[in-house]
Design an enzyme around this catalytic site. Sequence first.
Site, PDB file in Angstrom:
ATOM      1  N   HIS A 234       0.840  -1.199   0.000  1.00  0.00           N
ATOM      2  CA  HIS A 234       0.000   0.000   0.000  1.00  0.00           C
ATOM      3  C   HIS A 234       0.875   1.249   0.000  1.00  0.00           C
ATOM      4  CE1 HIS A 234      -3.190   2.843   0.898  1.00  0.00           C
ATOM      5  NE2 HIS A 234      -4.069   1.867   0.672  1.00  0.00           N
ATOM      6  N   HIS A 235       0.419   2.238  -0.753  1.00  0.00           N
ATOM      7  CA  HIS A 235       1.206   3.463  -0.896  1.00  0.00           C
ATOM      8  C   HIS A 235       1.352   4.222   0.415  1.00  0.00           C
ATOM      9  CE1 HIS A 235       3.407   6.264  -3.191  1.00  0.00           C
ATOM     10  NE2 HIS A 235       2.661   6.309  -4.266  1.00  0.00           N
ATOM     11  N   CYS A 236       0.460   4.000   1.381  1.00  0.00           N
ATOM     12  CA  CYS A 236       0.600   4.683   2.664  1.00  0.00           C
ATOM     13  C   CYS A 236       1.823   4.185   3.418  1.00  0.00           C
ATOM     14  CB  CYS A 236      -0.657   4.510   3.518  1.00  0.00           C
ATOM     15  SG  CYS A 236      -0.843   2.868   4.254  1.00  0.00           S
TER      16      CYS A 236
ATOM     17  N   ASN B  53       6.686   7.924   2.832  1.00  0.00           N
ATOM     18  CA  ASN B  53       6.641   8.672   1.576  1.00  0.00           C
ATOM     19  C   ASN B  53       7.362  10.005   1.750  1.00  0.00           C
ATOM     20  OD1 ASN B  53       4.541   7.402  -0.535  1.00  0.00           O
ATOM     21  ND2 ASN B  53       3.862   6.946   1.559  1.00  0.00           N
TER      22      ASN B  53
END
Length: 465
Positions: A136-138, A300
């Site tokens: 997941h990008h989180c 990120n």
Amino acid sequence: MEHLSALDAGFLEVEDADPHISMAIGGIAVLTGPAPDFDALIDLIADRITAEPRLRQVLRIRPWDLGAPEWVDDPAFDITHHVHRVAVPRPGDDAALHRLTADIMGHRLDRNRPLWESWVIEGLAQNRWAVLTKIHHCMADGVSAARMLGRLFDETGGLRVVSPDTPRPASAPSLSLNPLRWMNSAWRTSTEVANVAVQAVHGAAEIAGGLIRPAASTLNGPVSDMRRFALAEVSMADVDKVCERFGVTVNDVALAAITDSFRSMLMNRGETPRRTSLRTLVPVSLRGSAADPRAGDPDNRVAAMLPYLPVDLPDPLQQLQTVHRRLTTAKNSGQREASSIFVSAANLIPFAMSAWTVRAFSRLPQRGVVTLATNVPGPRHRLQIMGREVVRLAPIPPLGAQLRTAVAILSYADHLTFGILADYDHAPDVDDLATGIARAVARLADLSAVPHRSTALGTLALVVG
């Protein structure tokens, strides 16, 4: 416990705003066969996962968004929930692998478990097999995800953490007892701060304008919950040849090839390519040098640029030079600084306010940005998993925010690979997009061998918008 930053949590909010999207990023490694024993592979992953605590953690969500989500250890962690085995039907060609990839990436990760999974794919032609991993990008951006996967699968841990374009941190100032030097240093510092502030304001205006002004194409809009996947693989030697001949970067060549292919896509759809047809989200890594102990942390750290790719220009060298100039302008315009300041500021306000704001904006129609093009540096040497050589390594981008196509770019060994994820209903021509990218790079490589065209680039830069 570690809290999600506003940017990390934003990917959850974007996903929550649209039931048809999954904000997972991924990668697929194709290896020489035969595939190893599945239980042995699970044991290997289970052993190496101890070095990546985030892969054993789940999100604890606060009621009513009263606080940022937290990463906590999963007391019921079971690796068999995350590593799966599947086979493609005969003949096991690329088309079958791409269909399976699209299906896997179209499904959301279960938030009740650690937000990752791997799929061991068997039955590929030429006695090959593959591993597809989604995160997941989180949890991670492209750079940190690549590092995590490198440590999880490769014996050498060879995936790099930091792009070679990442600026080195400024050296610490030396102390001086001379008051004139103090005044001079203070003046330089205040001037630099003022310049950055002006740049950031200008960049914020450009980003806001880019999001508000609709693009002159039908390449974005609502999406379905089904996906298509395609990839293009080009010779790194060809890319390096173009870079050396025309004084551009690898990213310039990649974006120029994407430009030319999207131009063909628009024309084949009966649309006229215009200057404002392809505003593109280009993420920029904000990670520090490799010496930074936190450079590879799972989170990120990206800023954004929103250049128009010149699909209105028919000449490939014009496209290349214009891409190079527009990216240079975007880097100097303050867009990166503005987006970075915005994210930093979001971390200072109550989480509930930032979460509700992102969720509200994510539900609004977004017609300004058309596609995503993200470039992650990869290893220039061959990787191995349990003694099997990785012969192809392809990235898989996320698809959200009403983008109907997204492109991820990854360098691996002697190739540059483009992974394209697209909406099933609105991008049936995704294979043509991949073919067009490979064709565009080959054409630029051919043109780099033509002597008289190289001298014309200086003139083209003056006349092309």
